[in-house]
Write a protein that holds these residues in place. Structure first.
Motif, mmCIF file in Angstrom:
data_model
loop_
_atom_site.group_PDB
_atom_site.id
_atom_site.type_symbol
_atom_site.label_atom_id
_atom_site.label_comp_id
_atom_site.label_asym_id
_atom_site.label_seq_id
_atom_site.Cartn_x
_atom_site.Cartn_y
_atom_site.Cartn_z
ATOM 1 N N GLU A 48 0.864 -0.985 0.115
ATOM 2 C CA GLU A 48 -0.028 -0.038 -0.047
ATOM 3 C C GLU A 48 0.711 1.315 -0.008
ATOM 4 O O GLU A 48 0.432 2.427 -0.573
ATOM 5 C CB GLU A 48 -0.901 0.122 1.158
ATOM 6 C CG GLU A 48 -1.903 -1.134 1.337
ATOM 7 C CD GLU A 48 -1.307 -2.461 1.808
ATOM 8 O OE1 GLU A 48 -0.461 -2.585 1.983
ATOM 9 O OE2 GLU A 48 -2.089 -3.438 1.341
ATOM 10 N N ILE B 255 -8.925 7.487 -1.102
ATOM 11 C CA ILE B 255 -8.296 7.319 -2.156
ATOM 12 C C ILE B 255 -7.752 5.849 -1.777
ATOM 13 O O ILE B 255 -7.625 4.785 -2.720
ATOM 14 C CB ILE B 255 -7.191 8.368 -2.748
ATOM 15 C CG1 ILE B 255 -7.989 9.292 -3.263
ATOM 16 C CG2 ILE B 255 -6.353 7.679 -3.681
ATOM 17 C CD1 ILE B 255 -7.255 10.758 -3.587
ATOM 18 N N ASP C 202 -13.294 7.247 -8.253
ATOM 19 C CA ASP C 202 -13.936 5.853 -8.384
ATOM 20 C C ASP C 202 -13.478 5.112 -6.849
ATOM 21 O O ASP C 202 -14.299 4.500 -6.661
ATOM 22 C CB ASP C 202 -13.165 4.921 -9.362
ATOM 23 C CG ASP C 202 -13.877 5.391 -10.755
ATOM 24 O OD1 ASP C 202 -15.120 6.030 -10.809
ATOM 25 O OD2 ASP C 202 -13.427 4.935 -11.999
ATOM 26 N N LEU C 203 -12.323 5.480 -6.661
ATOM 27 C CA LEU C 203 -11.892 4.650 -5.435
ATOM 28 C C LEU C 203 -12.542 5.265 -4.231
ATOM 29 O O LEU C 203 -13.191 4.795 -3.295
ATOM 30 C CB LEU C 203 -10.254 4.855 -5.365
ATOM 31 C CG LEU C 203 -9.580 4.304 -6.331
ATOM 32 C CD1 LEU C 203 -7.957 4.997 -6.067
ATOM 33 C CD2 LEU C 203 -9.497 2.742 -6.040
ATOM 34 N N TRP D 169 0.352 7.422 -6.079
ATOM 35 C CA TRP D 169 -0.656 8.796 -6.138
ATOM 36 C C TRP D 169 0.063 10.247 -5.905
ATOM 37 O O TRP D 169 -0.178 10.980 -6.549
ATOM 38 C CB TRP D 169 -1.528 8.632 -5.066
ATOM 39 C CG TRP D 169 -2.838 7.793 -5.621
ATOM 40 C CD1 TRP D 169 -2.985 6.544 -5.338
ATOM 41 C CD2 TRP D 169 -3.771 7.938 -6.647
ATOM 42 N NE1 TRP D 169 -3.985 5.907 -5.994
ATOM 43 C CE2 TRP D 169 -4.630 6.638 -6.818
ATOM 44 C CE3 TRP D 169 -3.916 9.174 -7.388
ATOM 45 C CZ2 TRP D 169 -5.398 6.934 -7.579
ATOM 46 C CZ3 TRP D 169 -5.111 9.022 -8.312
ATOM 47 C CH2 TRP D 169 -5.809 8.250 -8.584
ATOM 48 N N ARG E 176 -15.983 3.880 -3.771
ATOM 49 C CA ARG E 176 -15.834 2.677 -3.433
ATOM 50 C C ARG E 176 -15.694 2.395 -1.955
ATOM 51 O O ARG E 176 -16.192 1.588 -1.236
ATOM 52 C CB ARG E 176 -14.902 1.631 -4.176
ATOM 53 C CG ARG E 176 -15.695 0.796 -5.285
ATOM 54 C CD ARG E 176 -14.810 -0.121 -5.761
ATOM 55 N NE ARG E 176 -14.012 0.589 -7.153
ATOM 56 C CZ ARG E 176 -12.791 0.068 -7.459
ATOM 57 N NH1 ARG E 176 -12.112 -0.586 -6.825
ATOM 58 N NH2 ARG E 176 -12.446 0.885 -8.604
ATOM 59 N N THR E 177 -14.439 3.322 -1.757
ATOM 60 C CA THR E 177 -13.784 3.038 -0.129
ATOM 61 C C THR E 177 -14.015 4.296 0.721
ATOM 62 O O THR E 177 -13.457 4.128 1.755
ATOM 63 C CB THR E 177 -12.639 2.191 -0.241
ATOM 64 O OG1 THR E 177 -11.602 3.181 -1.000
ATOM 65 C CG2 THR E 177 -12.635 1.069 -0.983
ATOM 66 N N GLY F 201 -8.578 3.766 0.711
ATOM 67 C CA GLY F 201 -9.260 3.059 1.432
ATOM 68 C C GLY F 201 -9.384 3.673 2.749
ATOM 69 O O GLY F 201 -10.480 3.297 3.410
ATOM 70 N N ARG G 239 -10.342 8.423 -11.934
ATOM 71 C CA ARG G 239 -9.733 7.452 -11.099
ATOM 72 C C ARG G 239 -9.783 7.361 -9.610
ATOM 73 O O ARG G 239 -10.158 6.520 -8.708
ATOM 74 C CB ARG G 239 -8.566 6.841 -11.795
ATOM 75 C CG ARG G 239 -8.546 5.832 -12.644
ATOM 76 C CD ARG G 239 -7.181 5.253 -13.012
ATOM 77 N NE ARG G 239 -6.396 6.525 -13.616
ATOM 78 C CZ ARG G 239 -5.415 6.871 -12.943
ATOM 79 N NH1 ARG G 239 -4.805 6.321 -11.826
ATOM 80 N NH2 ARG G 239 -4.491 7.831 -13.361
ATOM 81 N N ALA G 240 -9.347 8.662 -8.986
ATOM 82 C CA ALA G 240 -9.374 8.803 -7.584
ATOM 83 C C ALA G 240 -10.780 8.874 -7.185
ATOM 84 O O ALA G 240 -10.947 8.247 -6.164
ATOM 85 C CB ALA G 240 -8.773 10.163 -7.265
#
Ligand SMILES: N[C@@H](CCC(=O)N[C@@H](CS)C(=O)NCC(=O)O)C(=O)O
Length: 234
Positions: free
Chosen positions: A111, A167, A159-160, A118, A163-164, A169, A156-157
């Protein structure tokens, strides 16, 4: 004591928020600009001022180049006298200086390399795009190409985040770096926030963090738009 050279509302704002998140004692040293020839203060560093010639100064009109040869913020003077420049290096230093705050994934983990990736991408595709478009007045195809790269990275950031929640999680300094650049990108390059309205709560969550609020209040009016951009889009 650690000292951050900053320009209100500029990209030094990210390390400023990060130092507060890390609870690292620090002082702020403002950098401003004067006309190269007359020495008169320059209110806004825009293209016209660049063309006329300017000098970055700090304190009692001392040349910022004495501190940093590249004369750009952020520049962080560490306790041991080392001057650290480049936002992405400064975020890493701050995260590692405050390991208990969990501002980045554990060093060496998978990670952690995503974190580095990033930082590097925001610096080279988002911040650089804002810089070249706003300071060099790019237009036409070249402007569109820089803008497309910037939007692709932020998408793209986003989308993350959908989801979580963050960025990576969970909250990290990458969120502060993205938060700041996202605002400036919307303000300077994209013009509106409609593309990312569904993640407005992410911006609300970041701007409600005490460290972020304190940094906004301390930097004053030029940093206020870090609160307002989501509201403008709604
Ligand atoms: N690559 C550097 C960029 C630093 C940079 O461009 N800083 C701008 C403010 S956002 C600056 O100091 N501008 C003053 C100038 O251009 O003279 C980083 O990521 O830290």
């Amino acid at each position: 004591m650690t000292k951050l050279f900053y320009i209100p509302g500029a990209c030094s704002f990210g390390p400023h928020m990060a130092l507060r998140e890390a609870s690292i004692p620090f002082s702020l040293q403002r950098v401003s600009f004067v006309d190269e020839r007359s020495g008169e203060p320059i209110a806004v560093l825009n293209r016209a001022a660049r063309e006329k010639g300017y000098r970055a100064v700090y304190g009692d009109n001392r040349p910022f180049r004495e501190i940093s040869r590249k004369a750009l913020v952020p520049a962080l003077l560490r306790d041991d006298g080392m001057l650290l420049t480049e936002g992405s290096a400064i975020y890493q230093f701050i995260a590692q200086a405050a390991p208990r705050k969990s501002l980045a994934p554990p060093e060496g983990s998978r990670e952690y390399y995503v974190f580095l990736s990033w930082l590097s991408e925001i610096a080279s595709r988002v911040h650089k795009a804002i810089h070249v478009i706003s300071h060099y007045g790019l237009s036409g195809d070249i402007r569109e190409q820089w803008k497309a790269g910037l939007i692709e990275c932020l998408d793209r950031a986003a989308d993350l985040i959908r989801r979580t929640g963050y960025i990576l999680g969970e909250f990290s300094l990458v969120d502060l770096y993205a938060f700041m650049n996202w605002h400036v990108a919307v303000d300077v390059v994209i013009g509106d926030f409609s593309r990312w309205l569904d993640i407005a709560d992410y911006f609300d969550r970041i701007s409600a963090r005490p460290a972020v609020s304190e940094a906004i209040v301390t930097e004053g009016t030029q940093a206020r738009y870090f609160r307002s951009i989501v509201g403008v889009g709604r």
